[in-house]
Scaffold this motif. Structure first.
Motif, PDB file in Angstrom:
ATOM      1  N   GLU B  14    -125.685 -43.817 -27.758  1.00 23.60           N
ATOM      2  CA  GLU B  14    -125.765 -43.534 -29.197  1.00 23.60           C
ATOM      3  C   GLU B  14    -126.436 -42.179 -29.435  1.00 23.60           C
ATOM      4  N   GLY B  15    -125.964 -41.473 -30.443  1.00 25.48           N
ATOM      5  CA  GLY B  15    -126.660 -40.293 -30.973  1.00 25.48           C
ATOM      6  C   GLY B  15    -127.105 -39.265 -29.954  1.00 25.48           C
ATOM      7  N   SER B  83    -133.747 -51.463 -30.778  1.00 28.03           N
ATOM      8  CA  SER B  83    -133.199 -51.034 -32.074  1.00 28.03           C
ATOM      9  C   SER B  83    -133.925 -49.793 -32.581  1.00 28.03           C
ATOM     10  N   SER B  87    -132.211 -46.232 -33.462  1.00 30.75           N
ATOM     11  CA  SER B  87    -132.425 -45.567 -34.750  1.00 30.75           C
ATOM     12  C   SER B  87    -132.910 -44.135 -34.551  1.00 30.75           C
ATOM     13  N   ARG B  90    -129.996 -42.032 -33.479  1.00 30.27           N
ATOM     14  CA  ARG B  90    -129.007 -41.800 -34.542  1.00 30.27           C
ATOM     15  C   ARG B  90    -129.597 -41.031 -35.713  1.00 30.27           C
ATOM     16  N   GLY B  91    -130.947 -41.020 -35.803  1.00 28.46           N
ATOM     17  CA  GLY B  91    -131.584 -40.387 -36.950  1.00 28.46           C
ATOM     18  C   GLY B  91    -131.499 -41.239 -38.198  1.00 28.46           C
ATOM     19  N   THR B  92    -131.377 -42.560 -38.027  1.00 30.10           N
ATOM     20  CA  THR B  92    -131.312 -43.480 -39.161  1.00 30.10           C
ATOM     21  C   THR B  92    -132.694 -44.112 -39.388  1.00 30.10           C
ATOM     22  N   PRO B  93    -132.923 -44.750 -40.553  1.00 28.74           N
ATOM     23  CA  PRO B  93    -134.223 -45.383 -40.814  1.00 28.74           C
ATOM     24  C   PRO B  93    -134.564 -46.422 -39.752  1.00 28.74           C
TER      25      PRO B  93
END
Lengths: 130, 120
Positions: B14-15, B83, B87, B90-93
């Protein structure tokens, strides 16, 4: 340690230290993580030995066996944490990348669950004896 | 260590590579959960080893609650680490902490069971 080799790119060069002697992060993140691993290993080792102490009367040699294996694995993890820190330090100083993956975490989780299973077995044994 | 060979692949494919300091902080949080799991298991063990309280039913109930909470924490350690790392990449919250509420509730229930058992 003084050497003639030039410092890697991106390394802080204050003239007094070679790159491997300077910390990667002023917040000492890798060092704090090493200490966190150490206290976790210590907790696992102590748990193994205390567990052995309290079950040795009922289980005898089996308790000693389990306690020594648990303590030995904790010592092994302690040593591996030190080598892991050294590797992380080198790669962070050299390339700025953390060379680490999830295997130590998986092993840690598995160890905790094994202790949980042993704990459950102890509870069941206590119930059966009551 | 190449990205393909890092375990688990479901995280590292991921990312992008995050700030190493955040990954290290995530690792320490994982270890803190692991020690919490160990402490809860130790609680269950100690109740039985010290026969506290002496009433078997209350003691077993409290020890069972500690045992379940310990397993919950060990699961949260691994699940949370995974998780959070995803995150970060991915740079997500970051994920929330629903387990915290269950943990607090469980410790209160276990303490209540021990207390009742002491005076039952």
């Amino acid at each position: 340690m003084s050497s003639a080799t030039p410092p890697p790119q991106g390394a802080a060069d204050d003239g007094a230290h070679t790159p491997s002697e300077t910390v990667f992060d002023k917040g000492l993140q890798p060092e704090r993580t090493l200490l966190a691993w150490r206290r976790t290993c210590l907790a696992f080792g102590v748990a193994s030995l205390v567990g052995m102490r309290f079950t040795v009367d009922a289980l005898g040699l089996l308790a000693v066996f389990a306690g020594v294996i648990g303590g030995g694995l904790a010592v092994l993890a302690y040593v591996l944490a030190a080598t892991g820190y050294r590797r992380a330090h080198e790669s962070l100083r050299g390339r700025g990348v953390l060379s680490r993956d999830g295997l130590p975490m998986l092993a840690g989780t598995a160890s905790a669950l094994v202790i949980g299973v042993l704990c459950a077995a102890y509870l069941v044994a206590g119930l059966l004896a009551a | 260590m190449t990205a393909q060979r890092r375990f688990p692949a479901s995280v590292y494919r991921e990312g992008e590579e995050p700030d190493p300091r955040f990954s290290l902080a995530n690792e320490r949080t994982f270890l803190a959960w692991l020690r919490t799991a160990l402490a809860l298991y130790a609680g269950a063990f100690a109740l039985e080893a010290l026969s506290l309280p002496e009433a078997v039913a209350w003691r077993t109930a409290a020890a069972l609650v500690f045992l379940v909470l310990g397993t919950l924490c060990a699961g949260q350690a691994w699940r949370g680490w995974r998780s959070t790392e995803v995150s970060l990449r991915r740079g997500t919250p970051l994920p929330g902490l629903g387990v915290g509420a269950v943990l607090v509730l469980g410790v209160v229930v276990a303490a209540a069971l021990v207390t009742i058992g002491l005076y039952a």
